[in-house]
Design a protein around this motif. Structure first.
Motif, PDB file in Angstrom:
ATOM      1  N   PRO A  61       0.807  -1.227   0.000  1.00 42.45           N
ATOM      2  CA  PRO A  61       0.000   0.000   0.000  1.00 42.45           C
ATOM      3  C   PRO A  61       0.838   1.276   0.000  1.00 42.45           C
ATOM      4  O   PRO A  61       0.386   2.315  -0.475  1.00 42.45           O
ATOM      5  N   VAL A  62       2.080   1.223   0.542  1.00 38.92           N
ATOM      6  CA  VAL A  62       2.939   2.407   0.525  1.00 38.92           C
ATOM      7  C   VAL A  62       3.243   2.810  -0.911  1.00 38.92           C
ATOM      8  O   VAL A  62       3.261   4.002  -1.243  1.00 38.92           O
ATOM      9  N   THR A  63       3.469   1.820  -1.763  1.00 36.98           N
ATOM     10  CA  THR A  63       3.706   2.103  -3.178  1.00 36.98           C
ATOM     11  C   THR A  63       2.496   2.780  -3.807  1.00 36.98           C
ATOM     12  O   THR A  63       2.635   3.702  -4.615  1.00 36.98           O
ATOM     13  N   ASN A  64       1.302   2.352  -3.407  1.00 35.99           N
ATOM     14  CA  ASN A  64       0.089   2.963  -3.939  1.00 35.99           C
ATOM     15  C   ASN A  64      -0.109   4.377  -3.406  1.00 35.99           C
ATOM     16  O   ASN A  64      -0.640   5.230  -4.112  1.00 35.99           O
ATOM     17  N   VAL A  65       0.338   4.629  -2.173  1.00 37.28           N
ATOM     18  CA  VAL A  65       0.290   5.995  -1.643  1.00 37.28           C
ATOM     19  C   VAL A  65       1.148   6.911  -2.496  1.00 37.28           C
ATOM     20  O   VAL A  65       0.739   8.023  -2.865  1.00 37.28           O
ATOM     21  N   VAL A  66       2.360   6.458  -2.815  1.00 34.74           N
ATOM     22  CA  VAL A  66       3.243   7.248  -3.675  1.00 34.74           C
ATOM     23  C   VAL A  66       2.631   7.390  -5.067  1.00 34.74           C
ATOM     24  O   VAL A  66       2.744   8.448  -5.700  1.00 34.74           O
ATOM     25  N   ALA A  67       1.961   6.342  -5.551  1.00 36.36           N
ATOM     26  CA  ALA A  67       1.308   6.412  -6.854  1.00 36.36           C
ATOM     27  C   ALA A  67       0.216   7.474  -6.866  1.00 36.36           C
ATOM     28  O   ALA A  67       0.047   8.197  -7.862  1.00 36.36           O
ATOM     29  N   VAL A  68      -0.526   7.593  -5.770  1.00 38.32           N
ATOM     30  CA  VAL A  68      -1.542   8.642  -5.661  1.00 38.32           C
ATOM     31  C   VAL A  68      -0.893  10.013  -5.749  1.00 38.32           C
ATOM     32  O   VAL A  68      -1.405  10.928  -6.418  1.00 38.32           O
ATOM     33  N   PHE A  69       0.248  10.163  -5.083  1.00 37.51           N
ATOM     34  CA  PHE A  69       0.984  11.433  -5.145  1.00 37.51           C
ATOM     35  C   PHE A  69       1.420  11.741  -6.575  1.00 37.51           C
ATOM     36  O   PHE A  69       1.295  12.874  -7.046  1.00 37.51           O
ATOM     37  N   VAL A  70       1.918  10.733  -7.274  1.00 33.76           N
ATOM     38  CA  VAL A  70       2.348  10.922  -8.665  1.00 33.76           C
ATOM     39  C   VAL A  70       1.168  11.302  -9.546  1.00 33.76           C
ATOM     40  O   VAL A  70       1.281  12.165 -10.434  1.00 33.76           O
ATOM     41  N   ILE A  71       0.028  10.676  -9.320  1.00 26.71           N
ATOM     42  CA  ILE A  71      -1.174  11.008 -10.094  1.00 26.71           C
ATOM     43  C   ILE A  71      -1.516  12.484  -9.930  1.00 26.71           C
ATOM     44  O   ILE A  71      -1.814  13.187 -10.907  1.00 26.71           O
ATOM     45  N   LEU A  72      -1.470  12.966  -8.695  1.00 27.62           N
ATOM     46  CA  LEU A  72      -1.774  14.378  -8.445  1.00 27.62           C
ATOM     47  C   LEU A  72      -0.748  15.300  -9.094  1.00 27.62           C
ATOM     48  O   LEU A  72      -1.106  16.292  -9.738  1.00 27.62           O
ATOM     49  N   VAL A  73       0.534  14.969  -8.932  1.00 27.03           N
ATOM     50  CA  VAL A  73       1.598  15.834  -9.449  1.00 27.03           C
ATOM     51  C   VAL A  73       1.551  15.922 -10.968  1.00 27.03           C
ATOM     52  O   VAL A  73       1.819  16.977 -11.553  1.00 27.03           O
ATOM     53  N   THR A  74       1.212  14.823 -11.632  1.00 20.91           N
ATOM     54  CA  THR A  74       1.188  14.831 -13.099  1.00 20.91           C
ATOM     55  C   THR A  74      -0.142  15.299 -13.669  1.00 20.91           C
ATOM     56  O   THR A  74      -0.179  15.868 -14.766  1.00 20.91           O
ATOM     57  N   THR A  75      -1.223  15.082 -12.936  1.00 22.20           N
ATOM     58  CA  THR A  75      -2.542  15.463 -13.451  1.00 22.20           C
ATOM     59  C   THR A  75      -2.778  16.964 -13.358  1.00 22.20           C
ATOM     60  O   THR A  75      -3.309  17.569 -14.296  1.00 22.20           O
ATOM     61  N   LEU A  76      -2.392  17.574 -12.249  1.00 17.70           N
ATOM     62  CA  LEU A  76      -2.657  18.997 -12.057  1.00 17.70           C
ATOM     63  C   LEU A  76      -1.991  19.876 -13.121  1.00 17.70           C
ATOM     64  O   LEU A  76      -2.642  20.773 -13.676  1.00 17.70           O
ATOM     65  N   PRO A  77      -0.695  19.668 -13.455  1.00 13.24           N
ATOM     66  CA  PRO A  77      -0.109  20.477 -14.531  1.00 13.24           C
ATOM     67  C   PRO A  77      -0.783  20.262 -15.889  1.00 13.24           C
ATOM     68  O   PRO A  77      -0.947  21.209 -16.667  1.00 13.24           O
ATOM     69  N   ILE A  78      -1.191  19.020 -16.158  1.00 14.03           N
ATOM     70  CA  ILE A  78      -1.858  18.742 -17.431  1.00 14.03           C
ATOM     71  C   ILE A  78      -3.212  19.449 -17.499  1.00 14.03           C
ATOM     72  O   ILE A  78      -3.581  20.024 -18.528  1.00 14.03           O
ATOM     73  N   LEU A  79      -3.958  19.417 -16.391  1.00 15.13           N
ATOM     74  CA  LEU A  79      -5.235  20.133 -16.348  1.00 15.13           C
ATOM     75  C   LEU A  79      -5.035  21.636 -16.504  1.00 15.13           C
ATOM     76  O   LEU A  79      -5.782  22.304 -17.235  1.00 15.13           O
ATOM     77  N   ALA A  80      -4.021  22.164 -15.824  1.00 16.56           N
ATOM     78  CA  ALA A  80      -3.733  23.596 -15.937  1.00 16.56           C
ATOM     79  C   ALA A  80      -3.363  23.965 -17.367  1.00 16.56           C
ATOM     80  O   ALA A  80      -3.816  24.988 -17.897  1.00 16.56           O
ATOM     81  N   ALA A  81      -2.528  23.129 -18.001  1.00 12.08           N
ATOM     82  CA  ALA A  81      -2.150  23.383 -19.393  1.00 12.08           C
ATOM     83  C   ALA A  81      -3.369  23.332 -20.310  1.00 12.08           C
ATOM     84  O   ALA A  81      -3.510  24.142 -21.228  1.00 12.08           O
ATOM     85  N   TYR A  82      -4.263  22.380 -20.045  1.00 12.35           N
ATOM     86  CA  TYR A  82      -5.473  22.260 -20.862  1.00 12.35           C
ATOM     87  C   TYR A  82      -6.344  23.507 -20.754  1.00 12.35           C
ATOM     88  O   TYR A  82      -6.787  24.064 -21.769  1.00 12.35           O
ATOM     89  N   PHE A  83      -6.576  23.972 -19.532  1.00  9.03           N
ATOM     90  CA  PHE A  83      -7.437  25.144 -19.354  1.00  9.03           C
ATOM     91  C   PHE A  83      -6.774  26.418 -19.874  1.00  9.03           C
ATOM     92  O   PHE A  83      -7.447  27.315 -20.384  1.00  9.03           O
ATOM     93  N   LEU A  84      -5.463  26.504 -19.753  1.00 10.58           N
ATOM     94  CA  LEU A  84      -4.753  27.668 -20.291  1.00 10.58           C
ATOM     95  C   LEU A  84      -4.907  27.757 -21.803  1.00 10.58           C
ATOM     96  O   LEU A  84      -5.229  28.814 -22.348  1.00 10.58           O
ATOM     97  N   THR A  85      -4.669  26.656 -22.485  1.00 10.88           N
ATOM     98  CA  THR A  85      -4.765  26.661 -23.946  1.00 10.88           C
ATOM     99  C   THR A  85      -6.211  26.791 -24.394  1.00 10.88           C
ATOM    100  O   THR A  85      -6.486  27.445 -25.405  1.00 10.88           O
ATOM    101  N   ARG A  86      -7.151  26.226 -23.639  1.00  7.31           N
ATOM    102  CA  ARG A  86      -8.564  26.340 -24.026  1.00  7.31           C
ATOM    103  C   ARG A  86      -9.050  27.768 -23.895  1.00  7.31           C
ATOM    104  O   ARG A  86      -9.705  28.300 -24.799  1.00  7.31           O
ATOM    105  N   GLU A  87      -8.719  28.425 -22.788  1.00 13.02           N
ATOM    106  CA  GLU A  87      -9.140  29.811 -22.588  1.00 13.02           C
ATOM    107  C   GLU A  87      -8.490  30.724 -23.630  1.00 13.02           C
ATOM    108  O   GLU A  87      -9.116  31.654 -24.125  1.00 13.02           O
ATOM    109  N   ASP A  88      -7.238  30.426 -23.961  1.00 15.12           N
ATOM    110  CA  ASP A  88      -6.559  31.251 -24.946  1.00 15.12           C
ATOM    111  C   ASP A  88      -7.190  31.087 -26.323  1.00 15.12           C
ATOM    112  O   ASP A  88      -7.329  32.044 -27.071  1.00 15.12           O
ATOM    113  N   ASP A  89      -7.585  29.858 -26.664  1.00 14.25           N
ATOM    114  CA  ASP A  89      -8.233  29.632 -27.951  1.00 14.25           C
ATOM    115  C   ASP A  89      -9.584  30.320 -28.019  1.00 14.25           C
ATOM    116  O   ASP A  89     -10.016  30.814 -29.065  1.00 14.25           O
TER     117      ASP A  89
END
Length: 266
Positions: free
Chosen positions: A235-263
């Motif tokens: 389960p410790v590995t899965n805890v770290v996996a949850v952290f990785v999901i957050l770290v990688t998902t948030l920048p992608i979402l931010a990039a998506y909304f930035l480019t969408r608003e700009d378009d």
């Protein structure tokens, strides 16, 4: 006719839903397993619910070392990608020279190649040059494909921008640096930021190229790959996996909304 159209739309909606379920339900299982009381196996439903693994992960020095290394590598790689990717996109957009399309293809090639091919080639080059494996070898390796995200984003934005603004700035006596700072940079700022965020996410969770260029160092994905085969405290590995999901998902979402608003503003 209407019934056939509705039937097709319903089938498309169901197919889309099934595809999204196939992709995202396994991610949900990773999050669930992070709260499992079972240390050795993955059971569903989980035998019990606990949050102790988050505390265990917090106290693990090896996890923090891996996170710090990953953040350092991703940050430096992103800065290099922003600098080099912007210069490359400006050169390709503004200049006409023999082999322009070949240069553009070579810039994009690292992200198109399988990661294992890139990793082996970089390891061979590092060994040939006698460069010892370190944080900087990981940074160099990650920068090769992070440049592509910045390059593509900035080049696409430049192609949608009006070149007459640049010409007007030059006609009014602005220097090339002033034109870049006050005209070009504001136009590509959101694309630059989006490309940088995507670069950070790509670098943070990259595992194959890192395996060939890290030596004895362990980034978060390498740590997870190593720990996953151990029968205890999974389960410790899965805890770290949850952290990785957050770290990688948030920048992608931010990039998506930035480019969408700009378009939308165009």
């Amino acid at each position: 006719m209407l019934s056939k159209l509705l039937g097709k739309n319903l089938g498309l909606k169901i197919s889309t839903l099934l595809v999204f379920m196939f992709i995202h339900i396994p991610i949900g299982f990773i999050i669930i397993y992070a709260f499992s009381t079972d240390e050795k196996t993955f059971q569903f439903p989980i035998p019990g619910f606990t949050t102790k693994w988050f505390g265990v992960a917090w106290d693990r020095k090896d996890i923090w070392d891996a996170i710090i290394l990953s953040v350092q590598v991703a940050s430096i790689s992103t800065l290099l990608a922003i600098f080099l990717g912007t210069l490359a996109s400006l050169a390709v957009y503004r200049s006409q020279f023999f082999g322009k399309e070949i240069i553009s293809f070579l810039v994009i090639l690292p992200i198109a190649l399988p990661g294992i091919v890139t990793g082996i080639s970089l390891r061979s080059a590092l060994n040939l040059l006698g460069i010892p494996f370190s944080t900087w070898t990981i940074v160099i390796a990650h920068a090769t494909f992070c440049i592509v995200t910045v390059y593509n984003n900035v080049l696409a934005r430049l192609r949608r921008s009006s070149h007459s603004l640049v010409e007007a700035s030059m006609d009014l006596g602005a220097s090339p640096w002033q034109t870049f700072r006050f005209v070009v940079l504001p136009n590509v700022a959101t694309a630059l930021l989006a490309g940088g965020m995507l670069s950070f996410a790509l670098s943070f969770d990259e595992v194959i190229v890192t395996t060939f260029t890290a030596g004895q160092q362990s980034t978060v994905p390498i740590w997870m790959l190593t720990e996953f085969v151990r029968p205890r405290q999974r389960p410790v590995t899965n805890v770290v996996a949850v952290f990785v999901i957050l770290v990688t998902t948030l920048p992608i979402l931010a990039a998506y909304f930035l480019t969408r608003e700009d378009d939308r503003s165009k």
